[in-house]
Design a protein around this motif. Sequence first.
Motif, mmCIF file in Angstrom:
data_model
loop_
_atom_site.group_PDB
_atom_site.id
_atom_site.type_symbol
_atom_site.label_atom_id
_atom_site.label_comp_id
_atom_site.label_asym_id
_atom_site.label_seq_id
_atom_site.Cartn_x
_atom_site.Cartn_y
_atom_site.Cartn_z
ATOM 1 N N ILE A 194 -0.792 -0.262 -5.801
ATOM 2 C CA ILE A 194 -1.948 -0.321 -5.180
ATOM 3 C C ILE A 194 -2.636 -0.683 -6.504
ATOM 4 C CG2 ILE A 194 -4.043 0.861 -4.682
ATOM 5 C CD1 ILE A 194 -2.054 2.549 -2.495
ATOM 6 N N ARG A 195 -2.474 0.051 -7.577
ATOM 7 C CA ARG A 195 -3.131 -0.249 -8.746
ATOM 8 C C ARG A 195 -3.176 -1.846 -9.405
ATOM 9 N NH1 ARG A 195 -0.590 4.464 -11.160
ATOM 10 N NH2 ARG A 195 -1.900 6.108 -11.015
ATOM 11 N N ALA A 196 -1.797 -2.301 -9.159
ATOM 12 C CA ALA A 196 -1.768 -3.546 -9.625
ATOM 13 C C ALA A 196 -2.491 -4.763 -8.546
ATOM 14 C CB ALA A 196 -0.004 -4.160 -9.544
ATOM 15 N N LEU A 197 -2.539 -4.175 -7.300
ATOM 16 C CA LEU A 197 -3.133 -4.899 -6.295
ATOM 17 C C LEU A 197 -4.868 -5.065 -6.782
ATOM 18 C CD1 LEU A 197 -2.885 -6.716 -3.858
ATOM 19 C CD2 LEU A 197 -3.186 -4.555 -2.489
ATOM 20 N N PHE A 198 -5.347 -3.995 -7.100
ATOM 21 C CA PHE A 198 -6.909 -3.796 -7.324
ATOM 22 C C PHE A 198 -7.166 -4.027 -8.772
ATOM 23 C CE2 PHE A 198 -6.120 -2.157 -2.805
ATOM 24 C CZ PHE A 198 -7.353 -2.912 -2.296
ATOM 25 N N LYS A 199 -6.374 -4.129 -9.627
ATOM 26 C CA LYS A 199 -6.682 -4.126 -11.209
ATOM 27 C C LYS A 199 -7.799 -4.803 -11.543
ATOM 28 C CE LYS A 199 -3.544 -7.808 -12.623
ATOM 29 N NZ LYS A 199 -2.514 -8.049 -13.475
ATOM 30 N N ASP A 200 -8.438 -5.959 -10.706
ATOM 31 C CA ASP A 200 -9.297 -6.774 -11.240
ATOM 32 C C ASP A 200 -10.478 -6.602 -10.238
ATOM 33 O OD1 ASP A 200 -8.070 -7.647 -13.515
ATOM 34 O OD2 ASP A 200 -7.066 -9.464 -12.258
ATOM 35 N N GLU A 259 -17.242 -0.738 -7.030
ATOM 36 C CA GLU A 259 -18.055 -0.923 -5.448
ATOM 37 C C GLU A 259 -17.145 -1.467 -4.194
ATOM 38 O OE1 GLU A 259 -19.188 -2.594 -8.297
ATOM 39 O OE2 GLU A 259 -20.623 -0.660 -8.901
ATOM 40 N N ASP A 260 -16.482 -2.498 -4.747
ATOM 41 C CA ASP A 260 -15.514 -3.067 -3.437
ATOM 42 C C ASP A 260 -14.326 -2.015 -3.087
ATOM 43 O OD1 ASP A 260 -16.995 -5.553 -3.846
ATOM 44 O OD2 ASP A 260 -15.574 -6.368 -5.509
ATOM 45 N N ILE A 261 -13.907 -1.390 -4.257
ATOM 46 C CA ILE A 261 -12.735 -0.576 -3.741
ATOM 47 C C ILE A 261 -13.419 0.451 -2.906
ATOM 48 C CG2 ILE A 261 -11.118 1.270 -4.697
ATOM 49 C CD1 ILE A 261 -10.838 -0.373 -7.103
ATOM 50 N N GLU A 262 -14.575 1.080 -3.146
ATOM 51 C CA GLU A 262 -15.272 2.109 -2.518
ATOM 52 C C GLU A 262 -15.683 1.385 -0.962
ATOM 53 O OE1 GLU A 262 -18.571 3.084 -4.905
ATOM 54 O OE2 GLU A 262 -17.411 4.735 -5.936
ATOM 55 N N ARG A 263 -16.039 0.269 -0.953
ATOM 56 C CA ARG A 263 -16.142 -0.424 0.404
ATOM 57 C C ARG A 263 -15.057 -0.265 1.412
ATOM 58 N NH1 ARG A 263 -17.161 -5.418 -0.444
ATOM 59 N NH2 ARG A 263 -18.971 -5.016 -1.946
ATOM 60 N N ILE A 264 -13.866 -0.877 0.657
ATOM 61 C CA ILE A 264 -12.661 -0.917 1.425
ATOM 62 C C ILE A 264 -12.298 0.542 1.765
ATOM 63 C CG2 ILE A 264 -9.945 -1.544 1.126
ATOM 64 C CD1 ILE A 264 -10.971 -3.839 -0.855
ATOM 65 N N LEU A 278 0.759 -1.268 0.055
ATOM 66 C CA LEU A 278 -0.024 -0.023 -0.049
ATOM 67 C C LEU A 278 0.846 1.368 0.029
ATOM 68 C CD1 LEU A 278 -2.809 -1.239 2.376
ATOM 69 C CD2 LEU A 278 -2.769 -1.201 0.128
ATOM 70 N N ALA A 279 2.198 1.268 -0.183
ATOM 71 C CA ALA A 279 2.881 2.500 0.009
ATOM 72 C C ALA A 279 3.230 2.928 -1.030
ATOM 73 C CB ALA A 279 4.476 1.917 0.688
#
Length: 139
Positions: A17-23, A27-32, A11-12
């Motif tokens: 972060i983009r690579a971690l959340f690319k798929d 809505e899931d990102i907003e919840r996190i 997360l630094a």
Amino acid sequence: MNIFDEIQHRLASKTRIRALFKDVHVEDIERIISRLEGILAEKKDAVAADEAKRQAKQENIDEVRRLLAERGLSLDDLDPTEEAAPKKRRNVQKFTFQYETNSGDTVTWHGSTTGRLPKDFQTYLDRTGKKRLDCVIED
């Protein structure tokens, strides 16, 4: 590397972060993100509460110091144990012991009835079955 270090490493960086959340769905990102914002708010509240406690404590300390200075006292004056109860010293009684070595020589040794003994003296006690006090000689 423990899990916290691994998460912090991921997360630094914005790229990681983009690579971690690319798929992951939006809505899931907003919840996190909303959960992380809640945790951040809790952490800020805890830090503010700790700072308020520290500030109140410091104010109390300053007030006590001011009162002591007004009355001409110091913190050493508040410790009654220094004058009331002097430190106790261990009083170990010393004796002169006489024993025989394995070669038959008579040896005198000055010491107490507790603690370690010279090796020859311990051998003598083991060999004869005597106690330390049995070997005390009168000066």
